[in-house]
Each structure stands twice: as C-alpha cells, then as structure tokens.
Design a protein around this motif. Sequence first.
Motif, PDB file in Angstrom:
ATOM      1  N   TYR A 160       0.824  -1.202   0.000  1.00  0.00           N
ATOM      2  CA  TYR A 160       0.000   0.000   0.000  1.00  0.00           C
ATOM      3  C   TYR A 160       0.864   1.261   0.000  1.00  0.00           C
ATOM      4  O   TYR A 160       0.563   2.236  -0.704  1.00  0.00           O
ATOM      5  CB  TYR A 160      -0.908   0.013   1.234  1.00  0.00           C
ATOM      6  CG  TYR A 160      -1.960  -1.067   1.250  1.00  0.00           C
ATOM      7  CD1 TYR A 160      -2.506  -1.564   0.072  1.00  0.00           C
ATOM      8  CD2 TYR A 160      -2.418  -1.606   2.454  1.00  0.00           C
ATOM      9  CE1 TYR A 160      -3.469  -2.556   0.084  1.00  0.00           C
ATOM     10  CE2 TYR A 160      -3.388  -2.596   2.475  1.00  0.00           C
ATOM     11  CZ  TYR A 160      -3.905  -3.066   1.295  1.00  0.00           C
ATOM     12  OH  TYR A 160      -4.857  -4.051   1.311  1.00  0.00           O
ATOM     13  N   ASN A 164       1.328   4.049  -3.318  1.00  0.00           N
ATOM     14  CA  ASN A 164       0.879   5.428  -3.139  1.00  0.00           C
ATOM     15  C   ASN A 164       2.014   6.439  -2.986  1.00  0.00           C
ATOM     16  O   ASN A 164       1.742   7.638  -2.869  1.00  0.00           O
ATOM     17  CB  ASN A 164      -0.035   5.514  -1.910  1.00  0.00           C
ATOM     18  CG  ASN A 164      -1.379   4.869  -2.146  1.00  0.00           C
ATOM     19  OD1 ASN A 164      -2.214   5.376  -2.880  1.00  0.00           O
ATOM     20  ND2 ASN A 164      -1.592   3.722  -1.518  1.00  0.00           N
ATOM     21  N   TYR A 167       2.145   9.255  -6.035  1.00  0.00           N
ATOM     22  CA  TYR A 167       1.077  10.262  -5.934  1.00  0.00           C
ATOM     23  C   TYR A 167       1.297  11.187  -4.745  1.00  0.00           C
ATOM     24  O   TYR A 167       1.181  12.414  -4.865  1.00  0.00           O
ATOM     25  CB  TYR A 167      -0.278   9.568  -5.821  1.00  0.00           C
ATOM     26  CG  TYR A 167      -1.379  10.473  -5.331  1.00  0.00           C
ATOM     27  CD1 TYR A 167      -1.916  11.447  -6.164  1.00  0.00           C
ATOM     28  CD2 TYR A 167      -1.864  10.368  -4.020  1.00  0.00           C
ATOM     29  CE1 TYR A 167      -2.914  12.291  -5.712  1.00  0.00           C
ATOM     30  CE2 TYR A 167      -2.858  11.206  -3.570  1.00  0.00           C
ATOM     31  CZ  TYR A 167      -3.385  12.162  -4.413  1.00  0.00           C
ATOM     32  OH  TYR A 167      -4.368  13.001  -3.955  1.00  0.00           O
ATOM     33  N   PHE A 216      -6.901  11.342   1.272  1.00  0.00           N
ATOM     34  CA  PHE A 216      -6.984  10.609   0.011  1.00  0.00           C
ATOM     35  C   PHE A 216      -6.326   9.234   0.118  1.00  0.00           C
ATOM     36  O   PHE A 216      -6.856   8.240  -0.379  1.00  0.00           O
ATOM     37  CB  PHE A 216      -6.324  11.420  -1.108  1.00  0.00           C
ATOM     38  CG  PHE A 216      -7.104  12.637  -1.517  1.00  0.00           C
ATOM     39  CD1 PHE A 216      -8.473  12.686  -1.343  1.00  0.00           C
ATOM     40  CD2 PHE A 216      -6.478  13.738  -2.081  1.00  0.00           C
ATOM     41  CE1 PHE A 216      -9.214  13.797  -1.712  1.00  0.00           C
ATOM     42  CE2 PHE A 216      -7.197  14.852  -2.461  1.00  0.00           C
ATOM     43  CZ  PHE A 216      -8.567  14.889  -2.276  1.00  0.00           C
ATOM     44  N   ASN A 217      -5.160   9.178   0.761  1.00  0.00           N
ATOM     45  CA  ASN A 217      -4.470   7.901   0.923  1.00  0.00           C
ATOM     46  C   ASN A 217      -5.273   6.944   1.795  1.00  0.00           C
ATOM     47  O   ASN A 217      -5.330   5.736   1.519  1.00  0.00           O
ATOM     48  CB  ASN A 217      -3.083   8.121   1.530  1.00  0.00           C
ATOM     49  CG  ASN A 217      -2.093   8.684   0.536  1.00  0.00           C
ATOM     50  OD1 ASN A 217      -2.215   8.461  -0.675  1.00  0.00           O
ATOM     51  ND2 ASN A 217      -1.120   9.433   1.011  1.00  0.00           N
ATOM     52  N   ASN A 220      -7.994   5.572  -0.322  1.00  0.00           N
ATOM     53  CA  ASN A 220      -7.456   4.638  -1.317  1.00  0.00           C
ATOM     54  C   ASN A 220      -7.131   3.291  -0.694  1.00  0.00           C
ATOM     55  O   ASN A 220      -7.459   2.237  -1.264  1.00  0.00           O
ATOM     56  CB  ASN A 220      -6.198   5.234  -1.958  1.00  0.00           C
ATOM     57  CG  ASN A 220      -6.511   6.372  -2.894  1.00  0.00           C
ATOM     58  OD1 ASN A 220      -7.622   6.481  -3.409  1.00  0.00           O
ATOM     59  ND2 ASN A 220      -5.540   7.251  -3.124  1.00  0.00           N
ATOM     60  N   ASN A 223     -10.375   1.407   0.433  1.00  0.00           N
ATOM     61  CA  ASN A 223     -11.176   0.842  -0.660  1.00  0.00           C
ATOM     62  C   ASN A 223     -10.374  -0.086  -1.575  1.00  0.00           C
ATOM     63  O   ASN A 223     -10.939  -0.612  -2.542  1.00  0.00           O
ATOM     64  CB  ASN A 223     -11.769   1.976  -1.508  1.00  0.00           C
ATOM     65  CG  ASN A 223     -12.768   2.809  -0.740  1.00  0.00           C
ATOM     66  OD1 ASN A 223     -13.464   2.320   0.135  1.00  0.00           O
ATOM     67  ND2 ASN A 223     -12.839   4.093  -1.061  1.00  0.00           N
ATOM     68  N   GLU A 224      -9.093  -0.279  -1.311  1.00  0.00           N
ATOM     69  CA  GLU A 224      -8.255  -1.088  -2.198  1.00  0.00           C
ATOM     70  C   GLU A 224      -8.761  -2.531  -2.240  1.00  0.00           C
ATOM     71  O   GLU A 224      -9.083  -3.119  -1.214  1.00  0.00           O
ATOM     72  CB  GLU A 224      -6.807  -1.053  -1.704  1.00  0.00           C
ATOM     73  CG  GLU A 224      -5.788  -1.411  -2.784  1.00  0.00           C
ATOM     74  CD  GLU A 224      -5.714  -2.908  -3.043  1.00  0.00           C
ATOM     75  OE1 GLU A 224      -5.543  -3.289  -4.212  1.00  0.00           O
ATOM     76  OE2 GLU A 224      -5.834  -3.679  -2.081  1.00  0.00           O
ATOM     77  N   THR A 271     -15.157   6.524   5.653  1.00  0.00           N
ATOM     78  CA  THR A 271     -14.900   7.466   4.559  1.00  0.00           C
ATOM     79  C   THR A 271     -15.960   8.561   4.514  1.00  0.00           C
ATOM     80  O   THR A 271     -15.663   9.720   4.200  1.00  0.00           O
ATOM     81  CB  THR A 271     -14.873   6.734   3.214  1.00  0.00           C
ATOM     82  OG1 THR A 271     -16.082   5.965   3.060  1.00  0.00           O
ATOM     83  CG2 THR A 271     -13.695   5.774   3.153  1.00  0.00           C
TER      84      THR A 271
END
Length: 293
Positions: A160, A164, A167, A216-217, A220, A223-224, A271
């Motif tokens: 993970y 990331n 970005y 945001f991370n 991400n 929801n990965e 979230t």
Amino acid sequence: MAKEKKLREPVNWKKEFHLTPGYIVLALWVLFTFVLIGWVVAASFSTSKEIFSGEVFKFASGLHFENYAKAWNASNVSVFFTNSLVYASISCVLLILVCAPAAYVLSRFTFIGNKIIQSGFVASMGVPATMIVLPLFGLVAGWDVLNVSLANRAVLIFLYVGVNVPYTTIFLLTFFANLSRAYEEAAAIDGCPPMKTFWKIMLPMAQPGIITVTIFNFINVWNEYFMSLIFANSDKVKPVAIGLYGMINSMRYTGDYAGMFASVVIVFLPTFILYIFMSEKIIAGITGGGVKG
C-alpha cells in the motif's frame, strides 16, 4: 471600534439564469445520491422480507438494530474493519514520513537527477497495479511469508505504501513548491540547519496539504481491492473490501440481505465521516499553499 459592514454584491440574475441548467443537474444528482444512500441505510434496519416487498421505508416491523450486531460479530465485519483501519492508519503515517522529506528536497534543492526523479514519479503514477502485481506476487511468494499472519500484514502495508508513494510525493512536492522561501531564509539567518528547518517550520506549514493527501491515501487504502485479493491469504488479514465481497457472495446461501446492508453501512461510515468533517481541510489543501515568493 465599530465593525465595518461588508456590502453584499447584488445578484447577477442574468448570470444565474444561464447557470440554471447546471444547478438543476447538480440538484438531481444530489437528490439521487441522497435517496440511494438513504435506501441502503433504511434497508440495514429492515428485514429481508421488507427489502424484497419494497417496504423498506415503512419499517413495519420496527428498527432492527440487531442487524448491525449480527454483521459486526457473526459476519466477521469487526475483523475486516480492524484490519483495514490498521492498514490505512499505518500506511498513511509511513507515507508522510517517506514522502514529505522527499517532496521537500525535490522542490527546494537543485541537484543532478532531480527532474529525472520527478518525471519518474509522474510516469509511475500511470502504471496500473495489474502490470506489477504478478512479479510482486512471485517475489513475495519466494520469501514464504504469506502463510504467516504478521508477515502477511506487513507485506500488505508495504505494498500500500509503495503504490501510493508517487502520488503522495508529487502532491506534496507541488504544495512545498508554493511555500515562500522567506521562511527558510529567516531560519538560516537564525542559524537553523536545513533538516531542523524542515521539521520545525516547513512541515507544520504544509499541514493543509498533508491532511488532504492523508485523507486521500486513507480512502485509497480503505477501498483497495485488487492487491488485497492477491496477497491476503486468510480471513484474519483480509481488509473490508475483500471481506465485504465474500459476504455478498454468501448472501446467496444465507439470504440475510438486511445484514449485508448493515455491513455495507459499517464499511462506508469511516470514509463518509472523513468527507463530512474534513471537507474544508481537503479544499484548503488543494487550493492553499502559503505565501508565494
């Protein structure tokens, strides 16, 4: 001292009239989203019979809070929820510790390879996970760590973070680049070394950007799905995305659709809460950047 009254600008009705179609589309989209989420929440308090009969909003048999207790305990949502919370939290902390210093150096110092490194980060953002997951799986499988729960968790967190890093680095790089160099010059005059300047002055000033990219991370990682599907070998280490998919498949045999919707709401809550309470931070992090020098 009397406060000066701020004069409100008159409404430009001609301009507002031209924007009416956009307002209508936006209002319809908000209404659709509100009804959809409301239906899922209502279904989580109903029974499977009421869901199939279309009487979700009537609550004829009352509110069934036991759906949440059953989903949390019997359906292992508590395990999946805890796993994702641990993965997302640790990954976000590690990403800031790794990417913030890297972004600061790339944005502030000129050295051989600076532009190449930045271009590499930008290019790597366009590489889909499906292209690298099989080589990674072959490498990790060779270490024989996927059958050990603690090692499997560490592998997932490492993946993970690695996915990331580009970005996060580019996002923070842009933010640091917009901060005025006057702060660093003042710190240098006071005899503050560069590393201390970063940790004591520049990093706190980048707080809006750090909060935004962390949100945001977190979303991400939360929801990965794809990497978790490949690398999470047991229910003990599965995150919510994989666990929820398994529960949806099991509904074909158990028929507990109310419990499934309760699980969806539980997974959706973190979230949703982040967006509700951190929306201003997100906007400030995207549009802000300190005094430009």
